[in-house]
Design a protein around this motif. Sequence first.
Motif, PDB file in Angstrom:
ATOM      1  N   ARG A  57      34.205  52.045  49.393  1.00 44.17           N
ATOM      2  CA  ARG A  57      33.300  51.003  49.903  1.00 44.17           C
ATOM      3  C   ARG A  57      32.532  50.360  48.755  1.00 44.17           C
ATOM      4  O   ARG A  57      32.387  49.143  48.687  1.00 44.17           O
ATOM      5  N   ARG A  58      32.087  51.177  47.821  1.00 47.48           N
ATOM      6  CA  ARG A  58      31.331  50.645  46.682  1.00 47.48           C
ATOM      7  C   ARG A  58      32.221  49.804  45.762  1.00 47.48           C
ATOM      8  O   ARG A  58      31.790  48.768  45.247  1.00 47.48           O
ATOM      9  N   VAL A  59      33.473  50.215  45.574  1.00 45.19           N
ATOM     10  CA  VAL A  59      34.418  49.414  44.784  1.00 45.19           C
ATOM     11  C   VAL A  59      34.666  48.088  45.488  1.00 45.19           C
ATOM     12  O   VAL A  59      34.661  47.022  44.865  1.00 45.19           O
ATOM     13  N   ARG A  60      34.881  48.140  46.802  1.00 42.29           N
ATOM     14  CA  ARG A  60      35.091  46.907  47.571  1.00 42.29           C
ATOM     15  C   ARG A  60      33.900  45.967  47.422  1.00 42.29           C
ATOM     16  O   ARG A  60      34.072  44.764  47.218  1.00 42.29           O
ATOM     17  N   ASP A  61      32.691  46.488  47.493  1.00 41.42           N
ATOM     18  CA  ASP A  61      31.492  45.668  47.331  1.00 41.42           C
ATOM     19  C   ASP A  61      31.447  45.022  45.945  1.00 41.42           C
ATOM     20  O   ASP A  61      31.067  43.854  45.804  1.00 41.42           O
ATOM     21  N   GLN A  62      31.844  45.774  44.931  1.00 46.51           N
ATOM     22  CA  GLN A  62      31.848  45.241  43.565  1.00 46.51           C
ATOM     23  C   GLN A  62      32.898  44.144  43.409  1.00 46.51           C
ATOM     24  O   GLN A  62      32.638  43.110  42.794  1.00 46.51           O
ATOM     25  N   VAL A  63      34.086  44.345  43.972  1.00 49.39           N
ATOM     26  CA  VAL A  63      35.137  43.321  43.913  1.00 49.39           C
ATOM     27  C   VAL A  63      34.658  42.058  44.629  1.00 49.39           C
ATOM     28  O   VAL A  63      34.824  40.945  44.129  1.00 49.39           O
ATOM     29  N   ALA A  64      34.067  42.229  45.803  1.00 46.78           N
ATOM     30  CA  ALA A  64      33.559  41.089  46.574  1.00 46.78           C
ATOM     31  C   ALA A  64      32.474  40.346  45.800  1.00 46.78           C
ATOM     32  O   ALA A  64      32.438  39.110  45.800  1.00 46.78           O
ATOM     33  N   LYS A  65      31.619  41.080  45.140  1.00 49.01           N
ATOM     34  CA  LYS A  65      30.525  40.474  44.363  1.00 49.01           C
ATOM     35  C   LYS A  65      31.080  39.630  43.216  1.00 49.01           C
ATOM     36  O   LYS A  65      30.601  38.529  42.952  1.00 49.01           O
ATOM     37  N   GLU A  66      32.103  40.156  42.521  1.00 43.78           N
ATOM     38  CA  GLU A  66      32.644  39.465  41.356  1.00 43.78           C
ATOM     39  C   GLU A  66      33.587  38.322  41.717  1.00 43.78           C
ATOM     40  O   GLU A  66      33.712  37.368  40.953  1.00 43.78           O
ATOM     41  N   THR A  67      34.283  38.414  42.849  1.00 46.45           N
ATOM     42  CA  THR A  67      35.271  37.394  43.199  1.00 46.45           C
ATOM     43  C   THR A  67      34.837  36.491  44.348  1.00 46.45           C
ATOM     44  O   THR A  67      35.523  35.517  44.638  1.00 46.45           O
ATOM     45  N   ARG A  68      33.759  36.862  45.017  1.00 45.60           N
ATOM     46  CA  ARG A  68      33.296  36.139  46.221  1.00 45.60           C
ATOM     47  C   ARG A  68      34.383  36.114  47.300  1.00 45.60           C
ATOM     48  O   ARG A  68      34.516  35.146  48.039  1.00 45.60           O
TER      49      ARG A  68
END
Length: 143
Positions: A57-68
Motif C-alpha cells: 500500500r505504501r509503495v502504491r501511494d509513492q508511485v501514485a504521488k510521483e506519477t499522479r
Amino acid sequence: MAKSKTNLTAVARLKAHSRCGWIQAQLDVFAKEIISQGHVDIALIVGIQRRGAELARRVRDQVAKETRTKVPWGALDITLYRDDGGMKTGRPASFKGGTDFETGIDNRMVYLVDDVLCTGRTIRAALDEIMDFGRPGAVNYSA
C-alpha cells in the motif's frame, strides 16, 4: 538509574527512527523501479499479508504521488497455499486477513511485495494463489 533508563529509551527511539528511514528508502526504491519499467498503466501492486500488504500500500501511494496515476493494489493471504501450514502447532493455520484486489489480475504487471525472503516457500505459495485468480502478464518480486 532513572537517567540511564531514559538514555536507553532515547537510543531505542533513535534506532527505531533510523530503521523507519531505511524502510522508507527501500519503499522509494521499489516505487522508482516500478515507474522506471514503464508499466504503471497496467501495474498491480500486491502485498503478502500481513506486513507485505502494508508495504505494498505504501509503495502504491509513492508511485501514485510521483506519477499522479492511481495504481491498483491488493493483499494476498497465502495461508491455504503454504505447504507447511500447521507444522509448528499441529493444527491448521489461521487466516491473516483474506485476499482482496482492487482489479483483476489478467494481463497485469504484478509487483509482489513482502517484508522478508527466506526459503522461497512464501513466494511459491503466492504465485500459486495468483494463478488461481487469473493470468498476469508478468510477476516481479520485491522484499
